[in-house]
Design a protein around this motif. Structure first.
Motif, mmCIF file in Angstrom:
data_model
loop_
_atom_site.group_PDB
_atom_site.id
_atom_site.type_symbol
_atom_site.label_atom_id
_atom_site.label_comp_id
_atom_site.label_asym_id
_atom_site.label_seq_id
_atom_site.Cartn_x
_atom_site.Cartn_y
_atom_site.Cartn_z
ATOM 1 N N LEU A 1 9.669 -7.692 -11.656
ATOM 2 C CA LEU A 1 8.943 -7.590 -10.402
ATOM 3 C C LEU A 1 7.992 -8.766 -10.233
ATOM 4 O O LEU A 1 7.487 -9.325 -11.221
ATOM 5 C CB LEU A 1 8.168 -6.279 -10.357
ATOM 6 C CG LEU A 1 9.015 -4.998 -10.439
ATOM 7 C CD1 LEU A 1 8.126 -3.762 -10.324
ATOM 8 C CD2 LEU A 1 10.094 -4.981 -9.360
ATOM 9 N N PHE A 2 7.759 -9.114 -8.967
ATOM 10 C CA PHE A 2 6.962 -10.296 -8.637
ATOM 11 C C PHE A 2 5.895 -9.934 -7.613
ATOM 12 O O PHE A 2 6.038 -8.975 -6.843
ATOM 13 C CB PHE A 2 7.856 -11.395 -8.050
ATOM 14 C CG PHE A 2 8.910 -11.903 -8.997
ATOM 15 C CD1 PHE A 2 8.747 -13.115 -9.658
ATOM 16 C CD2 PHE A 2 10.073 -11.177 -9.234
ATOM 17 C CE1 PHE A 2 9.708 -13.589 -10.525
ATOM 18 C CE2 PHE A 2 11.046 -11.639 -10.110
ATOM 19 C CZ PHE A 2 10.864 -12.852 -10.759
ATOM 20 N N THR A 3 4.814 -10.711 -7.602
ATOM 21 C CA THR A 3 3.781 -10.567 -6.576
ATOM 22 C C THR A 3 3.069 -11.901 -6.439
ATOM 23 O O THR A 3 3.325 -12.850 -7.193
ATOM 24 C CB THR A 3 2.769 -9.465 -6.941
ATOM 25 O OG1 THR A 3 1.909 -9.228 -5.805
ATOM 26 C CG2 THR A 3 1.910 -9.869 -8.131
ATOM 27 N N LEU B 1 6.584 -1.015 -16.238
ATOM 28 C CA LEU B 1 6.839 -0.092 -17.353
ATOM 29 C C LEU B 1 7.219 1.303 -16.841
ATOM 30 O O LEU B 1 8.056 1.991 -17.450
ATOM 31 C CB LEU B 1 5.606 -0.015 -18.264
ATOM 32 C CG LEU B 1 5.235 -1.322 -18.983
ATOM 33 C CD1 LEU B 1 3.977 -1.130 -19.815
ATOM 34 C CD2 LEU B 1 6.392 -1.784 -19.878
ATOM 35 N N ASP B 2 6.624 1.704 -15.708
ATOM 36 C CA ASP B 2 6.959 3.019 -15.128
ATOM 37 C C ASP B 2 8.414 3.033 -14.638
ATOM 38 O O ASP B 2 9.158 3.994 -14.874
ATOM 39 C CB ASP B 2 6.004 3.309 -13.974
ATOM 40 C CG ASP B 2 6.188 4.725 -13.426
ATOM 41 O OD1 ASP B 2 6.623 5.607 -14.195
ATOM 42 O OD2 ASP B 2 5.901 4.930 -12.236
ATOM 43 N N VAL B 3 8.804 1.931 -13.974
ATOM 44 C CA VAL B 3 10.181 1.840 -13.484
ATOM 45 C C VAL B 3 11.159 1.849 -14.656
ATOM 46 O O VAL B 3 12.184 2.553 -14.629
ATOM 47 C CB VAL B 3 10.371 0.580 -12.621
ATOM 48 C CG1 VAL B 3 11.850 0.378 -12.284
ATOM 49 C CG2 VAL B 3 9.546 0.683 -11.329
ATOM 50 N N ASP C 1 -1.845 -3.836 -12.735
ATOM 51 C CA ASP C 1 -1.085 -2.854 -11.949
ATOM 52 C C ASP C 1 0.397 -3.188 -11.921
ATOM 53 O O ASP C 1 1.259 -2.300 -11.957
ATOM 54 C CB ASP C 1 -1.632 -2.791 -10.518
ATOM 55 C CG ASP C 1 -2.969 -2.055 -10.445
ATOM 56 O OD1 ASP C 1 -3.303 -1.362 -11.425
ATOM 57 O OD2 ASP C 1 -3.672 -2.190 -9.432
ATOM 58 N N LEU C 2 0.712 -4.501 -11.865
ATOM 59 C CA LEU C 2 2.115 -4.910 -11.862
ATOM 60 C C LEU C 2 2.789 -4.505 -13.176
ATOM 61 O O LEU C 2 3.926 -4.021 -13.181
ATOM 62 C CB LEU C 2 2.214 -6.422 -11.652
ATOM 63 C CG LEU C 2 3.633 -6.987 -11.513
ATOM 64 C CD1 LEU C 2 4.342 -6.381 -10.295
ATOM 65 C CD2 LEU C 2 3.583 -8.515 -11.404
ATOM 66 N N GLU D 1 -9.744 0.833 -6.236
ATOM 67 C CA GLU D 1 -8.800 0.442 -7.273
ATOM 68 C C GLU D 1 -7.840 1.585 -7.594
ATOM 69 O O GLU D 1 -6.633 1.378 -7.785
ATOM 70 C CB GLU D 1 -9.574 0.025 -8.542
ATOM 71 C CG GLU D 1 -8.693 -0.410 -9.704
ATOM 72 C CD GLU D 1 -7.876 -1.643 -9.389
ATOM 73 O OE1 GLU D 1 -6.770 -1.769 -9.944
ATOM 74 O OE2 GLU D 1 -8.329 -2.477 -8.571
ATOM 75 N N LYS D 2 -8.383 2.810 -7.627
ATOM 76 C CA LYS D 2 -7.546 3.974 -7.894
ATOM 77 C C LYS D 2 -6.505 4.167 -6.789
ATOM 78 O O LYS D 2 -5.328 4.428 -7.056
ATOM 79 C CB LYS D 2 -8.426 5.216 -8.014
ATOM 80 C CG LYS D 2 -7.664 6.491 -8.318
ATOM 81 C CD LYS D 2 -8.611 7.680 -8.413
ATOM 82 C CE LYS D 2 -7.846 8.977 -8.663
ATOM 83 N NZ LYS D 2 -8.774 10.151 -8.698
ATOM 84 N N PHE D 3 -6.947 4.000 -5.549
ATOM 85 C CA PHE D 3 -6.041 4.165 -4.416
ATOM 86 C C PHE D 3 -4.940 3.094 -4.448
ATOM 87 O O PHE D 3 -3.764 3.381 -4.226
ATOM 88 C CB PHE D 3 -6.835 4.066 -3.112
ATOM 89 C CG PHE D 3 -5.969 4.071 -1.888
ATOM 90 C CD1 PHE D 3 -5.373 5.246 -1.424
ATOM 91 C CD2 PHE D 3 -5.732 2.886 -1.181
ATOM 92 C CE1 PHE D 3 -4.566 5.242 -0.294
ATOM 93 C CE2 PHE D 3 -4.932 2.884 -0.063
ATOM 94 C CZ PHE D 3 -4.348 4.069 0.384
ATOM 95 N N ARG D 4 -5.352 1.840 -4.788
ATOM 96 C CA ARG D 4 -4.384 0.755 -4.830
ATOM 97 C C ARG D 4 -3.351 0.988 -5.936
ATOM 98 O O ARG D 4 -2.141 0.776 -5.755
ATOM 99 C CB ARG D 4 -5.108 -0.578 -5.051
ATOM 100 C CG ARG D 4 -4.184 -1.780 -5.011
ATOM 101 C CD ARG D 4 -4.936 -3.090 -4.893
ATOM 102 N NE ARG D 4 -5.919 -3.232 -5.938
ATOM 103 C CZ ARG D 4 -7.213 -3.512 -5.724
ATOM 104 N NH1 ARG D 4 -7.647 -3.661 -4.488
ATOM 105 N NH2 ARG D 4 -8.051 -3.631 -6.723
#
Length: 889
Positions: free
Chosen positions: A817-819, A801-803, A795-796, A756-759
């Motif tokens: 953003l979408f997934t 929020l980071d962007v 994560d999305l 999960e951390k890596f993802r």
């Protein structure tokens, strides 16, 4: 004069006049058409209808009653209450009008020193039915009431029936003049607020036919045996004798209001709104204690719903008065201390009552928090759609899921400027109740008219149950129904209900399932019996299908049950008794039975507990039960008086109605309970009892499920096989399995955390590239894109929020953003403050995108989330967001 003394004097007076005093029946009505006992005569209906023989020709009681049709009026008027006590004297073919009138006048006007109530005869007014010359003459000529204080009224107020064909007759009411401060003079025909009714004397002298309402039915003739049914409202008499304005100020309610004022700082009499709330609290908390005392537990249907509703109304009104913490314990303790003078069992059951009540309070306070969020969302959606009325299904959802009383929803919606579709809400509520009642009735009666069963009982008497000592025997068909309709005969394939004069078949009751089996005729005809019920007292109705031949009323038969199944059920029932006692030994008397079901090889047992039973305690209970089995204790049943059973310490199930003679099942020196079910002869016959676990089924109520005998052995055998397989997999002994498996799960959990951390790091690493891809749309930095499938919603959101945070220079920014996760499209959209100042709100953008994706969404103006059903539409959703940004910016 205190209420307890009023009650004592009533029973004492009528006992002195040849009446047999019977205790109040449980509030849980022994009648499939009623949830709760609403009138003092209800426990005596079988005697008036001729279904059962009365215990004596003269009877008296003080019956606990609950009525809730006018619950919304409680507190608003001084005459509506949910719980009340009805003092009654009854004559079954003994004295009639003159006797009833003479007794009533004597006890009311007799001096206090001589054991009466000491009412001033000059303040008593009488009403009689329009053409009841006999009653008027008795009042006027024998008692001496002046003619001007006797008034004649019509069928509405002064004629009584049960609402169905059967006994009926005129009434005579005794009314008390409270004086000119309560209104104009003129008697009860003019002013029933001043001339308050305290006692109703019903003269059952006629038989009525079918018809609607209180007046539209024919009188078929005189009854061969005339009866008396009277009812005096204890609270109304207390109001007069204690010299107070209304029933809320009488001793048993005023103390509750006083405690509520101490808890809230609100003074009674200061303001009408707070007075209403105080009266609601007093009435509802007293009713709650009486219901819980009789075994009712809060729930979402039936009598459990009634209790939940009134408890939550009381708690809500305490919060309206300013209470912020928990209040129920303080209030119910006052009720128990006061009402315990009349009903000592409340004091004995204080702990159990507290456990149930406190659990419901905790559940409602939690529901208030969660339900408020749901309501706020519904209000927002309604306003966004331009509506002014909150939909009835939303109010129903709040009630059904979160336990919100409708008046709480009304108030909170009004604060937001909305009304509520009450008609829609009440329609859904009624549909729910109708379905519940219909299901209950269908189970008991198979949709047949109860009069058909009563007719069989009248002509053939009660069914003799032989199943305690035999599993088969000869009998005669005395009643037959085909598809719910009485019939002289039935043929192959017909669904039938059969009544026998004697039967070995146990009818479902006391938690034990009904027997199944066969009824054979000499002609070769066979009925397969699938269920047995007792829709009216004393009548066993065998439900099944004619497999072969023709069945006729009057035919001799041979009835035999499935003995193997019966033995398995008997083992389960005896195991239930052992479990009940072992739980009480471990947890105390609060672990009282709240229901059970005994079926072949297994049982479930419901009991009161405020929290889950620890696993160690459950293990100890199971061990104790199986130790008792190894002691080979005899199981014996004995019929005795209810008083003798209580002296011997026999446990009675809450909510069950018992007669004067009861059956007591004793298991050695371990258990003693009132029970009408079938049992083993010795505990060794159970073999083994395995408790599978326990769980919650409602506020303050837990459920244990268990296996008995061969079923328990088979379960343990399967568990042994599973353990052997695990031993092979992990290469360890049985006692090492928990530690080894825990270690493997720990390593797996650590690995999942690393993945999960890596993802998450991989997703966030894309932030810089996304910022560089921002488009300028009319001065707004718009970032759109699709991230790798499988990205979690959390994560999305972090990436969005980071962007947004990386866009510098105070520029208006929108990030969408979408997934795709689990085959479904997901979007998160965020806006910064500069974008919101230009009218770009995340919630509006998400709704546009989600609609394109075939779904929905919402959130706050700065960040929102949505989803849909069509991943292929993500490109179209991106375009829709860009168009809306262009139009708005």
């Amino acid at each position: 004069m205190e209420s307890a003394e009023i009650r004592r004097r009533w029973l004492s007076f009528f006992e002195e006049h040849g009446h047999t005093a019977v205790p109040s029946a449980s509030l849980i009505a022994d009648d499939p058409t009623l949830l709760l006992v609403p009138a003092g005569m209800v426990p005596f209906k079988p005697y008036f209808l001729g279904e059962a023989k009365p215990p004596a020709p003269r009877v008296t009681s003080v019956q606990k009653c609950v009525r809730t049709p006018d619950i919304e009026e409680v507190g608003k008027t001084t005459r509506h209450g949910t719980f009340f006590q009805m003092c009654g004297n009854f004559s079954f073919g003994d004295y009639f009008k003159e006797g009833a009138i003479t007794l009533a006048w004597e006890v009311l006007t007799k001096s206090v020193e001589e054991g009466g109530y000491g009412l001033d005869p000059e303040k008593l007014w009488i009403t009689v039915y329009l053409d009841d010359d006999e009653a008027e003459a008795i009042w006027r000529d024998k008692i001496g009431v002046p003619a001007e204080r006797i008034q004649r009224l019509g069928m509405g107020p002064n004629f009584w029936s049960m609402g169905v064909p059967g006994p009926c007759g005129p009434c005579s009411e005794i009314n008390y003049d409270r004086g000119p401060e309560f209104g104009v003079e003129g008697g009860p025909a003019v002013n029933d607020e001043r001339y308050v009714e305290i006692w109703n004397l019903v003269f059952m002298q006629y038989e009525r036919g079918p018809g609607e309402g209180k007046e539209d039915f024919p009188i078929l003739g005189e009854l061969p045996s005339k009866n008396i049914d009277t009812g005096l409202g204890l609270e109304r008499l207390a109001m007069i004798l204690q010299g107070v304005q209304n029933m809320y100020e009488t001793d048993t309610l005023r103390v509750v209001m006083d405690r509520a004022t101490e808890l809230t700082g609100v003074r009674y009499g200061a303001e009408n709104g707070t007075d209403v709330s105080l009266r609601v609290v007093a009435d509802h908390m007293r009713t709650s204690v009486m219901l819980i005392g009789d075994g009712v537990t809060p729930g979402n249907e039936g009598r459990g719903y009634v209790l939940r509703r009134i408890m939550r109304r009381a708690i809500r009104n305490m919060r309206l008065l300013g209470a912020t913490g928990t209040v129920v314990k303080d209030l119910i303790d006052v009720v128990i201390d006061t009402m315990g003078q009349q009903y000592p069992e409340l004091i004995a059951e204080r702990k159990r009552i507290e456990v149930v009540a406190l659990a419901e309070e905790a559940a409602f306070l939690k529901a208030l928090k969660g339900g408020t969020n749901i309501l706020e969302t519904a209000v927002t959606e309604t306003k966004a759609a331009g509506g002014k009325v909150l939909a009835g299904d939303k109010a129903f959802l709040l009630h059904d899921t979160w336990g919100f009383p409708i008046d709480l929803t009304l108030e909170m919606a009004a604060e937001q400027g909305l009304s509520v579709d009450e008609d829609g809400f009440r329609r859904l509520m009624q549909e729910q109740r109708d379905k519940a009642k219909a299901d209950a009735r269908a189970k008991k009666t198979g949709h047949a008219d109860l009069s058909a069963y009563r007719e069989v009982a009248d002509t053939s008497g009660a069914t003799e149950f032989t199943g305690y000592t035999s599993v088969a025997g000869e009998s005669t068909i005395v009643g037959l129904l085909v598809d719910g309709v009485p019939s002289p005969a039935a043929t192959e394939g017909d669904e039938v209900e059969v009544v026998l004069d004697r039967t070995p078949f146990y009818a479902e009751g006391g938690g034990q399932l009904a027997d199944t089996g066969r009824i054979r005729l000499d002609t070769g005809a066979v009925i397969e019996v699938r269920d047995v019920q007792k829709p009216v007292p004393g009548v066993h109705v065998h439900k099944g299908v004619v497999q072969v031949g023709e069945v006729t009323v009057g035919a001799p038969v041979f009835a035999s049950i499935d003995a193997t199944r019966r033995r398995a059920i008997a083992r389960a029932h005896s195991a239930t008794h052992l479990t009940h006692q072992a739980l009480r030994d471990a947890l105390g008397p609060t672990a009282a039975q709240a229901g059970s079901e005994n079926s072949p090889g297994r049982f479930r047992f419901d009991f009161g507990s405020p929290a889950a039973v620890p696993g160690t305690v459950l293990t100890d209970v199971e061990q104790r039960i199986n130790e008792v089995l190894s002691r080979e204790l005899d199981v014996q049943a004995e019929v005795m008086s209810i008083d003798e059973a209580k002296k011997q310490g026999a446990i009675a199930e809450f909510g069950e109605k018992y007669g004067e003679r009861v059956r007591v099942v004793t298991i050695g020196d371990f258990s003693k309970e009132l029970c009408g079910g079938t049992h083993v002869h010795n505990t060794a016959q159970l073999g083994l009892v395995k408790l599978l676990g326990e769980s919650s089924i409602g506020s303050g109520v837990r459920r244990i499920e268990a296996l008995v005998g061969v079923d328990a052995y088979n379960f343990l055998a399967k568990e042994h096989t599973v353990v052997a397989q695990l031993q092979e997999l992990v290469k360890g002994r049985p006692e090492e399995l928990p530690e080894k498996i825990a270690g493997m799960l720990g390593k797996l959990k650590d690995a999942e955390k690393e993945i999960e951390k890596f993802r998450a790091e991989k997703v966030l690493a894309a932030a810089a590239g996304l910022v560089e891809s921002a488009k300028d749309v009319r001065g707004v930095a718009l970032v759109t894109g699709q991230v790798p499938d499988g990205t979690s919603a959390d994560d999305l959101r972090k990436l969005v929020l980071d962007v947004r945070g990386r866009i510098q220079g105070g520029r208006p920014a929108v990030v969408a953003l979408f997934t795709t996760a689990n085959g479904r499209p997901l979007t998160v959209i965020a806006t910064n403050e500069a974008a919101r100042e230009r009218g770009l709100k995340a919630g509006d953008l998400v709704r546009t995108a989600a609609k394109t994706l075939g779904g929905g969404g919402g959130g706050k103006p700065d960040v929102a989330q949505g989803g849909g059903t069509d991943p292929a539409a993500i490109g179209d959703a991106v375009a829709a967001v860009e168009r809306l940004v262009t139009e708005t910016a």
